[in-house]
Design an enzyme around this catalytic site. Structure first.
Site, PDB file in Angstrom:
ATOM      1  N   GLY A  29       2.348  -2.356   1.344  1.00 48.44           N
ATOM      2  CA  GLY A  29       2.627  -1.389   2.404  1.00 48.44           C
ATOM      3  C   GLY A  29       2.874   0.005   1.858  1.00 48.44           C
ATOM      4  O   GLY A  29       2.503   0.313   0.723  1.00 48.44           O
ATOM      5  N   HIS A  35      -4.903   3.018  -1.067  1.00 46.60           N
ATOM      6  CA  HIS A  35      -5.150   1.793  -0.292  1.00 46.60           C
ATOM      7  C   HIS A  35      -6.347   1.978   0.646  1.00 46.60           C
ATOM      8  O   HIS A  35      -7.173   1.078   0.794  1.00 46.60           O
ATOM      9  CB  HIS A  35      -3.921   1.423   0.542  1.00 46.60           C
ATOM     10  N   LYS A 147      -5.664   1.870 -10.934  1.00 50.90           N
ATOM     11  CA  LYS A 147      -4.401   2.476 -11.394  1.00 50.90           C
ATOM     12  C   LYS A 147      -3.465   1.435 -12.004  1.00 50.90           C
ATOM     13  O   LYS A 147      -2.835   1.681 -13.025  1.00 50.90           O
ATOM     14  CB  LYS A 147      -3.703   3.163 -10.232  1.00 50.90           C
ATOM     15  N   VAL A 174      -7.321   6.792  -7.061  1.00 50.86           N
ATOM     16  CA  VAL A 174      -7.380   8.004  -6.235  1.00 50.86           C
ATOM     17  C   VAL A 174      -6.254   8.922  -6.697  1.00 50.86           C
ATOM     18  O   VAL A 174      -5.106   8.482  -6.863  1.00 50.86           O
ATOM     19  CB  VAL A 174      -7.224   7.664  -4.739  1.00 50.86           C
ATOM     20  N   SER A 183       0.468   6.887  -5.455  1.00 48.35           N
ATOM     21  CA  SER A 183       1.328   5.718  -5.583  1.00 48.35           C
ATOM     22  C   SER A 183       2.395   5.790  -4.501  1.00 48.35           C
ATOM     23  O   SER A 183       2.883   6.883  -4.161  1.00 48.35           O
ATOM     24  CB  SER A 183       2.002   5.714  -6.959  1.00 48.35           C
ATOM     25  N   ARG A 185       5.289   5.072  -4.880  1.00 48.58           N
ATOM     26  CA  ARG A 185       6.545   5.522  -5.500  1.00 48.58           C
ATOM     27  C   ARG A 185       6.597   7.036  -5.714  1.00 48.58           C
ATOM     28  O   ARG A 185       7.654   7.566  -6.038  1.00 48.58           O
ATOM     29  CB  ARG A 185       6.755   4.798  -6.840  1.00 48.58           C
TER      30      ARG A 185
END
Ligand code: PAF
Length: 289
Positions: A29, A35, A147, A174, A183, A185
Site C-alpha cells: 500500500g 507501483h 528498486k 521509477v 518509495s 518511506r
C-alpha cells in the site's frame, strides 16, 4: 475494482477472472508511481490484473516501522481503480496467517546478506508472504520493482527452487527528477534529508560511470560510492555493496553481472537503492510470453 478481504472471496473472484493470464502486483500500500508502473506493465502483459495491499508484519523487525508504515486504503483503491485493476486483495492478518500458523519459507544464505544482515528475518517474512499470496492468487505473472534489488533476487530463487508456476517480471525503478527512487518511506523525510537523499542515486551512478570507463575493482567502486554518500552528512551508510547479481556475494572484480546496492539511515528513514551493473541492466528482466 473488486475488493476482496478473505481467502474465500478471493477464490471466488479469481475463478471468475476473464482470459488466461493473470498479472499480480503485491504491495504494502501507500501506493506511488513506482507501483503504478508495475500495474501498467501487468495490464499491458496480462488478461487480468490482481493487486494486493498487505503490510506484512513478519518482514518487519521489532524496532522497525511496522506501526507507523503509511496506510491510506481510500487513496490506494482510487488509484487501483483508475489503473483498471480487476481485483484488489486487502486481507486481514488472520487471512494470511491463520491462528497458529507456523510454516515459514527460509531462503538460506541469500537472505542473510545486505538487507538480510541489517534486517534479520526480513527475507523469511517476504518469502513466506509472497509464497502464500502466490498460492492464493495463482497468478501467471508477478511484477516487482528493480528498486528492491535483493527482493527480486530472492523471489526469483524462491520461484525456481520451489517450482512455483509463475513468471517473475522485474520492472525499472521509477525515480524523482533528482534521481531519488520512489518509495513509500520517502514521505518520512524532512526537507534537509530529502535534499540529501539524491546522494544515493549519485553514488550508484558514480559506480556505473566508473565501471563503464574500465574501473573493474569492486573495492574502488564501493569506495567511490562511499565518497558520494559523504555528501549527505545526515545519512549514515548501513552498507555499500558491489555483489554478484545472482548469489549477492561481494565481488573483488566486476567480471560478471553485478548489483551495486546501498542502504543509508537518515534520522527519519532508512532508504535503499540499487543499480544492476556491467551492462547487465536488462539481464535479470524477463518478459511475459
Ligand atoms: O515490496 C513489497 O512491498 C513487499 O516486500 C511485498 C513484496 C509486497 C511483500 O510483502
Amino acid at each position: 475494482v473488486r475488493v476482496v478481504r478473505t481467502r474465500a472471496e478471493l477464490r471466488e473472484a479469481r475463478a471468475a477472472l476473464p482470459g488466461r493470464s493473470v498479472g499480480f502486483v503485491p504491495t504494502m500500500g501507500a501506493l506511488h508511481e513506482g507501483h503504478s508502473s508495475l500495474v501498467r506493465r501487468a495490464r499491458e502483459a496480462c488478461d487480468a490484473v490482481v493487486a494486493s495491499i498487505f503490510v506484512n508484519p513478519t518482514q518487519f523487525g521489532p524496532n522497525e516501522d511496522f506501526n507507523r508504515y503509511p496506510r491510506d486504503e481510500e487513496a490506494d483503491m482510487a488509484l487501483l481503480e483508475s489503473l483498471g485493476v480487476d481485483i484488489a486483495v486487502v486481507p486481514g492478518v488472520e487471512e494470511i496467517y491463520p491462528p497458529g500458523a507456523s510454516v515459514t519459507v527460509d531462503v538460506g544464505r541469500l537472505g542473510d546478506v545486505l538487507e538480510g544482515a541489517a534486517r534479520p528475518g526480513h527475507f523469511r517474512g517476504v518469502a513466506t508472504v509472497v509464497t502464500i499470496l502466490f498460492n492464493l492468487v495463482q497468478p501467471t505473472h508477478a511484477f516487482f520493482g528493480q528498486k528492491d534489488g535483493q527482493q527480486t533476487v530472492v523471489v526469483r530463487r524462491l520461484v525456481r527452487d520451489l517450482g512455483l508456476p509463475v513468471e517473475i517480471v522485474v520492472c525499472p525503478t521509477v525515480r524523482e527528477p533528482d534521481g531519488l527512487a520512489r518509495s513509500s518511506r520517502n514521505r518520512y523525510l524532512g526537507a534537509d534529508e530529502r535534499a540529501q537523499a539524491q546522494a544515493l542515486h549519485r553514488a550508484l551512478q558514480a559506480a556505473e560511470a566508473a565501471l563503464a570507463e574500465g574501473e573493474w575493482s569492486a573495492d574502488r567502486l564501493r569506495e567511490m560510492m562511499r565518497v558520494e554518500l559523504a555528501n549527505a552528512p545526515l545519512a549514515v551508510p548501513d552498507y555499500v555493496s558491489v555483489a554478484d547479481a545472482e548469489t549477492l556475494q561481494e565481488l573483488d572484480t566486476v567480471d560478471r553481472p553485478a548489483l551495486a546496492s546501498l542502504a543509508v539511515r537518515f534520522p527519519s528513514a532508512r532508504l535503499i537503492d540499487c543499480l544492476p551493473l556491467a551492462g547487465q541492466a536488462r539481464a535479470g528482466l524477463s518478459r511475459p510470453a
